[in-house]
Design a protein around this motif. Sequence first.
Motif, PDB file in Angstrom:
ATOM      1  N   LYS A  22     -13.636 101.043  13.933  1.00 53.87           N
ATOM      2  CA  LYS A  22     -12.501 101.678  13.204  1.00 53.87           C
ATOM      3  C   LYS A  22     -11.719 100.682  12.694  1.00 53.87           C
ATOM      4  O   LYS A  22     -11.035 100.737  11.639  1.00 53.87           O
ATOM      5  CB  LYS A  22     -11.961 102.373  14.320  1.00 53.87           C
ATOM      6  CG  LYS A  22     -10.613 103.336  13.838  1.00 53.87           C
ATOM      7  CD  LYS A  22     -11.304 104.526  12.904  1.00 53.87           C
ATOM      8  CE  LYS A  22     -12.163 105.411  13.597  1.00 53.87           C
ATOM      9  NZ  LYS A  22     -12.724 106.522  12.810  1.00 53.87           N
ATOM     10  N   THR A  23     -11.427  99.405  13.539  1.00 52.56           N
ATOM     11  CA  THR A  23     -10.489  98.287  12.842  1.00 52.56           C
ATOM     12  C   THR A  23     -10.845  98.082  11.476  1.00 52.56           C
ATOM     13  O   THR A  23     -10.080  97.784  10.697  1.00 52.56           O
ATOM     14  CB  THR A  23     -10.385  97.434  13.988  1.00 52.56           C
ATOM     15  OG1 THR A  23      -9.800  97.693  15.031  1.00 52.56           O
ATOM     16  CG2 THR A  23      -9.802  96.132  13.491  1.00 52.56           C
ATOM     17  N   PHE A  24     -12.177  97.699  11.464  1.00 52.78           N
ATOM     18  CA  PHE A  24     -12.812  97.323  10.170  1.00 52.78           C
ATOM     19  C   PHE A  24     -12.564  98.124   9.140  1.00 52.78           C
ATOM     20  O   PHE A  24     -12.319  97.977   7.837  1.00 52.78           O
ATOM     21  CB  PHE A  24     -14.207  96.661  10.478  1.00 52.78           C
ATOM     22  CG  PHE A  24     -14.578  95.395  10.791  1.00 52.78           C
ATOM     23  CD1 PHE A  24     -13.861  94.243  10.210  1.00 52.78           C
ATOM     24  CD2 PHE A  24     -15.366  95.307  11.999  1.00 52.78           C
ATOM     25  CE1 PHE A  24     -14.177  93.017  10.743  1.00 52.78           C
ATOM     26  CE2 PHE A  24     -15.553  94.003  12.346  1.00 52.78           C
ATOM     27  CZ  PHE A  24     -15.063  92.776  12.016  1.00 52.78           C
ATOM     28  N   GLU A  25     -12.968  99.519   9.579  1.00 55.98           N
ATOM     29  CA  GLU A  25     -12.701 100.424   8.434  1.00 55.98           C
ATOM     30  C   GLU A  25     -11.370 100.597   7.816  1.00 55.98           C
ATOM     31  O   GLU A  25     -11.243 100.523   6.603  1.00 55.98           O
ATOM     32  CB  GLU A  25     -13.056 101.774   9.026  1.00 55.98           C
ATOM     33  CG  GLU A  25     -14.571 102.148   9.097  1.00 55.98           C
ATOM     34  CD  GLU A  25     -14.926 103.140   9.970  1.00 55.98           C
ATOM     35  OE1 GLU A  25     -13.987 104.258   9.993  1.00 55.98           O
ATOM     36  OE2 GLU A  25     -15.939 103.486  10.619  1.00 55.98           O
ATOM     37  N   TYR A  26     -10.330 100.512   8.767  1.00 56.28           N
ATOM     38  CA  TYR A  26      -9.042 100.314   8.232  1.00 56.28           C
ATOM     39  C   TYR A  26      -8.354  99.395   7.465  1.00 56.28           C
ATOM     40  O   TYR A  26      -8.109  99.456   6.451  1.00 56.28           O
ATOM     41  CB  TYR A  26      -8.105 100.691   9.333  1.00 56.28           C
ATOM     42  CG  TYR A  26      -7.861 102.268   9.626  1.00 56.28           C
ATOM     43  CD1 TYR A  26      -6.761 103.010   9.454  1.00 56.28           C
ATOM     44  CD2 TYR A  26      -9.010 102.999  10.653  1.00 56.28           C
ATOM     45  CE1 TYR A  26      -6.641 104.235   9.635  1.00 56.28           C
ATOM     46  CE2 TYR A  26      -8.593 104.327  10.785  1.00 56.28           C
ATOM     47  CZ  TYR A  26      -7.718 104.890  10.353  1.00 56.28           C
ATOM     48  OH  TYR A  26      -7.358 106.195  10.802  1.00 56.28           O
ATOM     49  N   ASP A  97      -8.456  96.668  18.466  1.00 57.06           N
ATOM     50  CA  ASP A  97      -8.323  98.177  18.491  1.00 57.06           C
ATOM     51  C   ASP A  97      -7.067  98.560  18.183  1.00 57.06           C
ATOM     52  O   ASP A  97      -6.431  99.488  18.394  1.00 57.06           O
ATOM     53  CB  ASP A  97      -7.935  98.168  20.217  1.00 57.06           C
ATOM     54  CG  ASP A  97      -7.040  97.493  20.789  1.00 57.06           C
ATOM     55  OD1 ASP A  97      -6.265  96.669  19.855  1.00 57.06           O
ATOM     56  OD2 ASP A  97      -6.833  97.553  22.158  1.00 57.06           O
ATOM     57  N   CYS A  98      -6.874  97.845  16.789  1.00 57.83           N
ATOM     58  CA  CYS A  98      -5.700  98.424  15.845  1.00 57.83           C
ATOM     59  C   CYS A  98      -6.406  98.890  14.496  1.00 57.83           C
ATOM     60  O   CYS A  98      -7.110  98.357  14.185  1.00 57.83           O
ATOM     61  CB  CYS A  98      -4.903  97.660  15.611  1.00 57.83           C
ATOM     62  SG  CYS A  98      -3.812  96.919  17.286  1.00 57.83           S
ATOM     63  N   ALA A  99      -5.469  99.962  14.098  1.00 57.89           N
ATOM     64  CA  ALA A  99      -6.201 100.624  12.719  1.00 57.89           C
ATOM     65  C   ALA A  99      -4.639 100.375  11.569  1.00 57.89           C
ATOM     66  O   ALA A  99      -3.908 101.318  11.533  1.00 57.89           O
ATOM     67  CB  ALA A  99      -6.483 101.856  12.789  1.00 57.89           C
ATOM     68  N   PRO A 100      -4.517  99.205  10.692  1.00 58.93           N
ATOM     69  CA  PRO A 100      -3.588  98.912   9.902  1.00 58.93           C
ATOM     70  C   PRO A 100      -3.546 100.126   8.714  1.00 58.93           C
ATOM     71  O   PRO A 100      -4.828 100.778   8.299  1.00 58.93           O
ATOM     72  CB  PRO A 100      -3.596  97.783   9.283  1.00 58.93           C
ATOM     73  CG  PRO A 100      -4.913  97.070  10.379  1.00 58.93           C
ATOM     74  CD  PRO A 100      -5.533  98.011  10.864  1.00 58.93           C
ATOM     75  N   CYS A 101      -2.589 100.274   8.387  1.00 58.04           N
ATOM     76  CA  CYS A 101      -2.247 101.196   7.123  1.00 58.04           C
ATOM     77  C   CYS A 101      -2.709 100.745   5.768  1.00 58.04           C
ATOM     78  O   CYS A 101      -2.812  99.365   5.896  1.00 58.04           O
ATOM     79  CB  CYS A 101      -0.905 101.794   7.041  1.00 58.04           C
ATOM     80  SG  CYS A 101       0.309 100.475   6.664  1.00 58.04           S
ATOM     81  N   GLU A 102      -3.052 101.390   4.756  1.00 54.87           N
ATOM     82  CA  GLU A 102      -3.370 100.847   3.625  1.00 54.87           C
ATOM     83  C   GLU A 102      -2.286  99.749   3.136  1.00 54.87           C
ATOM     84  O   GLU A 102      -2.730  99.108   2.301  1.00 54.87           O
ATOM     85  CB  GLU A 102      -3.503 101.864   2.621  1.00 54.87           C
ATOM     86  CG  GLU A 102      -4.557 102.960   2.918  1.00 54.87           C
ATOM     87  CD  GLU A 102      -4.735 104.043   1.616  1.00 54.87           C
ATOM     88  OE1 GLU A 102      -3.899 103.824   0.599  1.00 54.87           O
ATOM     89  OE2 GLU A 102      -5.872 104.789   1.685  1.00 54.87           O
ATOM     90  N   GLU A 103      -0.804 100.010   3.243  1.00 54.35           N
ATOM     91  CA  GLU A 103       0.137  98.964   2.729  1.00 54.35           C
ATOM     92  C   GLU A 103       0.330  97.914   3.607  1.00 54.35           C
ATOM     93  O   GLU A 103       1.352  97.225   3.635  1.00 54.35           O
ATOM     94  CB  GLU A 103       1.263  99.671   2.042  1.00 54.35           C
ATOM     95  CG  GLU A 103       1.051 100.991   1.327  1.00 54.35           C
ATOM     96  CD  GLU A 103       0.468 100.681   0.255  1.00 54.35           C
ATOM     97  OE1 GLU A 103       1.015  99.433  -0.322  1.00 54.35           O
ATOM     98  OE2 GLU A 103       0.026 101.447  -0.853  1.00 54.35           O
ATOM     99  N   HIS A 230      -2.716 102.074  17.057  1.00 53.64           N
ATOM    100  CA  HIS A 230      -3.361 101.283  18.234  1.00 53.64           C
ATOM    101  C   HIS A 230      -4.346 102.278  19.029  1.00 53.64           C
ATOM    102  O   HIS A 230      -3.602 103.368  19.286  1.00 53.64           O
ATOM    103  CB  HIS A 230      -2.173 100.858  19.205  1.00 53.64           C
ATOM    104  CG  HIS A 230      -2.554  99.685  20.030  1.00 53.64           C
ATOM    105  ND1 HIS A 230      -3.283 100.006  21.224  1.00 53.64           N
ATOM    106  CD2 HIS A 230      -2.753  98.575  20.200  1.00 53.64           C
ATOM    107  CE1 HIS A 230      -3.701  99.229  21.906  1.00 53.64           C
ATOM    108  NE2 HIS A 230      -3.286  98.128  21.494  1.00 53.64           N
ATOM    109  N   MET A 231      -5.239 101.960  19.130  1.00 45.00           N
ATOM    110  CA  MET A 231      -6.170 102.542  20.257  1.00 45.00           C
ATOM    111  C   MET A 231      -6.158 102.129  21.328  1.00 45.00           C
ATOM    112  O   MET A 231      -6.692 101.040  21.807  1.00 45.00           O
ATOM    113  CB  MET A 231      -7.582 102.441  19.289  1.00 45.00           C
ATOM    114  CG  MET A 231      -7.952 103.210  18.132  1.00 45.00           C
ATOM    115  SD  MET A 231      -9.542 102.549  17.258  1.00 45.00           S
ATOM    116  CE  MET A 231      -9.132 100.981  16.596  1.00 45.00           C
ATOM    117  N   HIS A 232      -5.490 102.989  22.419  1.00 49.11           N
ATOM    118  CA  HIS A 232      -5.251 102.449  23.581  1.00 49.11           C
ATOM    119  C   HIS A 232      -6.120 102.386  24.627  1.00 49.11           C
ATOM    120  O   HIS A 232      -7.454 102.812  24.437  1.00 49.11           O
ATOM    121  CB  HIS A 232      -4.076 103.082  23.996  1.00 49.11           C
ATOM    122  CG  HIS A 232      -2.734 103.039  23.306  1.00 49.11           C
ATOM    123  ND1 HIS A 232      -2.155 102.078  23.097  1.00 49.11           N
ATOM    124  CD2 HIS A 232      -1.811 104.187  22.539  1.00 49.11           C
ATOM    125  CE1 HIS A 232      -0.920 102.185  22.204  1.00 49.11           C
ATOM    126  NE2 HIS A 232      -0.874 103.366  21.898  1.00 49.11           N
TER     127      HIS A 232
END
Length: 376
Positions: A22-26, A97-103, A230-232
């Motif tokens: 999921k982190t890579f995807e984001y 375990d983090c998913a950054p936004c597009e910007e 954050h995916m806790h």
Amino acid sequence: MEETPFVSIIIPVRNAERTLDKTFEYLLNAKYPRDKMELVIADGGSTDKTLDVIRQWQQKYPFIKLVEVPNCPSPGYARNKALDVVKGEFILFTDGDCAPCEEWITELLKPFYKDPKIGLVGGEIYTLKVDPNNLTEAYCEHSRFNMVASRYANKGEGYFPPLSDRSPSQICGHRAYFFVTANVAYRREVIEKDHLRFWDKPTGEDIEFGLKAQRAGWKLYFAPKAYVKHMHRANFKALKKVWVTYGQAHPPLMQAYASQVLEIVFRFITGRGGLLRIKIPFPLKGLIYVGNFHLMHLFGLLTLLGLILSWGIWTLIFLGLFLIFLFSFSYYCFQMKPHRYFFSWWWMKYMTNLKFIQGGLKGFWKYKAFCIEPSF
């Protein structure tokens, strides 16, 4: 400064199989030229399928680099190994375990153009639930776990206050303005000019790194639009462990950076933005918070002693105070949904407070410093 500078993104991981895809995807959905970025994954000795996940993504994207750090003692140590190989003008940190936004990248970079003395820019941290039925994840979302603005009385975009008196509360308490490495960017100059590296203690490396940068004269800037989700922790046992380590970081931080005082903070008297505190010269460095969690235990104990020793009216007074502070501590749990899980929310809140305090007392003899952490 180039308008699209080359950036390096460092991600330390260990056994991140559950969340790393999921982190890579984001990250790969971020609006930034891929020829202007590199992702450096520092694996600290994973024993699950984390390495397989990384290598699968490397086959598609050659700018993903892997640094293997066997027998890695801490996340800070892994980040240092990654720092040895990066080449970006700006160095961004997040976690597996983090998913950054597009910007995320562009919003983190914007403030650096405002002021050449801005050395660190940090963004907001929200929650991304992996399992919608997981109560631990739901509690983290309800309690705004790791959220930056709520930690600082809902402060908006802008500069963080500089170091001033270096009292314990400014090093590792409610006045300690810092960015966690789940979402922060540094100028390369900050790291190279002052030869900065993360300490290799198990926790607290993000606070300590920021303190060194501030001591060198760099400014901190909060950019909430540069957010990650954050995916806790997947279970309550892991969450309790995290709160112990958070508290455990504070005695060594105080030993290294705080002034020689005992600071007492009366958290229950005034609002979060202006807590009443006193400082006392003391042979040990210490930080004691007095809040709802602490006072409900104090007056609960006094009520029991009053019943045993027949203190009469004092017993009723202590009972009344116990109930007031118990309600104040529990109030936020009434707002959490679904309401049928009230006692689960309350127990999670109680145990994380307790574990935070336990952690702050660890290492007392070693560091000659202690922290009775705040209730929240």
